[in-house]
Design an enzyme around this catalytic site. Structure first.
Site, PDB file in Angstrom:
ATOM      1  CG  ASP A   8      -0.358   0.157   2.535  1.00  0.00           C
ATOM      2  OD1 ASP A   8       0.880   0.277   2.619  1.00  0.00           O
ATOM      3  OD2 ASP A   8      -1.110   0.190   3.530  1.00  0.00           O
ATOM      4  CB  CYS A  65       0.721  -2.585   4.624  1.00  0.00           C
ATOM      5  SG  CYS A  65       0.431  -3.682   6.025  1.00  0.00           S
ATOM      6  CB  THR A  67       2.023  -2.847  10.988  1.00  0.00           C
ATOM      7  OG1 THR A  67       0.752  -3.228  10.424  1.00  0.00           O
ATOM      8  CG2 THR A  67       1.903  -1.494  11.683  1.00  0.00           C
ATOM      9  CG  HIS A  98       8.678 -24.767  12.029  1.00  0.00           C
ATOM     10  ND1 HIS A  98       8.568 -24.884  13.394  1.00  0.00           N
ATOM     11  CD2 HIS A  98       9.937 -25.168  11.725  1.00  0.00           C
ATOM     12  CE1 HIS A  98       9.713 -25.337  13.916  1.00  0.00           C
ATOM     13  NE2 HIS A  98      10.561 -25.501  12.910  1.00  0.00           N
ATOM     14  CG  HIS A 132       6.794 -28.546  10.711  1.00  0.00           C
ATOM     15  ND1 HIS A 132       6.609 -28.443  12.074  1.00  0.00           N
ATOM     16  CD2 HIS A 132       8.126 -28.433  10.504  1.00  0.00           C
ATOM     17  CE1 HIS A 132       7.778 -28.257  12.660  1.00  0.00           C
ATOM     18  NE2 HIS A 132       8.717 -28.250  11.734  1.00  0.00           N
TER      19      HIS A 132
HETATM   20  C1  RB5 Z   1      -2.084   2.560   6.433  1.00  0.00           C
HETATM   21  O1  RB5 Z   1      -2.142   3.760   7.088  1.00  0.00           O
HETATM   22  C2  RB5 Z   1      -1.797   1.429   7.429  1.00  0.00           C
HETATM   23  O2  RB5 Z   1      -2.901   1.220   8.233  1.00  0.00           O
HETATM   24  C3  RB5 Z   1      -1.404   0.165   6.698  1.00  0.00           C
HETATM   25  O3  RB5 Z   1      -0.277   0.404   5.928  1.00  0.00           O
HETATM   26  C4  RB5 Z   1      -1.055  -1.035   7.556  1.00  0.00           C
HETATM   27  O4  RB5 Z   1      -0.113  -0.709   8.526  1.00  0.00           O
HETATM   28  C5  RB5 Z   1      -2.197  -1.773   8.106  1.00  0.00           C
HETATM   29  O5  RB5 Z   1      -2.051  -2.835   8.731  1.00  0.00           O
END
Ligand code: RB5
Length: 153
Positions: A8, A65, A67, A98, A132
């Site tokens: 993203d 993305c 996180t 695994h 596994h």
């Molecule tokens: C976008 O702002 C953010 O929410 C996305 O990149 C991600 O971290 C969501 O899990």
């Protein structure tokens, strides 16, 4: 290996860097976006890469993305997709060894480009340990639909 990749807006630079590295390493990379300068919704990109793996247009997928959490939640909704969110080389290696993860998820806001690159390399170079397999079969049995991929583990 054929690798589908997407991100993203939160991780465009990291996705581009990983795509370039994978291409330089000899992989066939299909880049599913997103483009710079647009705010997008990560489930749309998880769906694109997951569909490429499901259809066997790609052998593996990489999703990035902010996180990695949203991408992994979304990708794991797709039958036959085993998406692993990793933060270090150890979890990346174990995701292959695994879990036979066919999609790797990374957070561009929480890991640096060197760690991310090493995670991808570890995941791609580590073989699955067949002992596994029965656990993966149990995961597949949890999928609500019956359209699991033919021959899928
Ligand atoms: C976008 O702002 C953010 O929410 C996305 O990149 C991600 O971290 C969501 O899990």
């Amino acid at each position: 290996m054929r690798i589908a990749i997407a991100s993203d807006h939160a991780a465009v630079a990291l996705r581009r860097a990983l795509a370039a590295e994978l291409t330089a390493a000899g992989h066939e990379v299909s880049d599913h976006g997103a483009d710079e300068g647009q705010r997008v919704d990560y489930p749309d990109y998880a769906q694109r890469v997951g569909a490429a793996v499901q259809s066997r247009d790609a052998d593996r997928g990489v999703l990035v993305c902010g996180t990695g959490i949203g991408m992994s939640i979304a990708a794991n909704k797709l039958a036959g997709i085993r998406a692993a969110l990793v933060h270090d080389v150890t979890t990346a290696r174990l995701a292959a060894q695994h879990n036979d993860a066919n999609v790797l998820c990374l957070g561009g806001r929480v890991v640096g480009p060197i760690v991310a690159s090493e995670c991808v390399a570890a995941w791609l170079s580590t073989p699955f340990e067949a002992r596994h397999q029965h656990r993966l079969d149990k995961i597949a049995a949890l999928e609500p639909s019956t359209d699991a991929l033919p021959g899928d583990r």
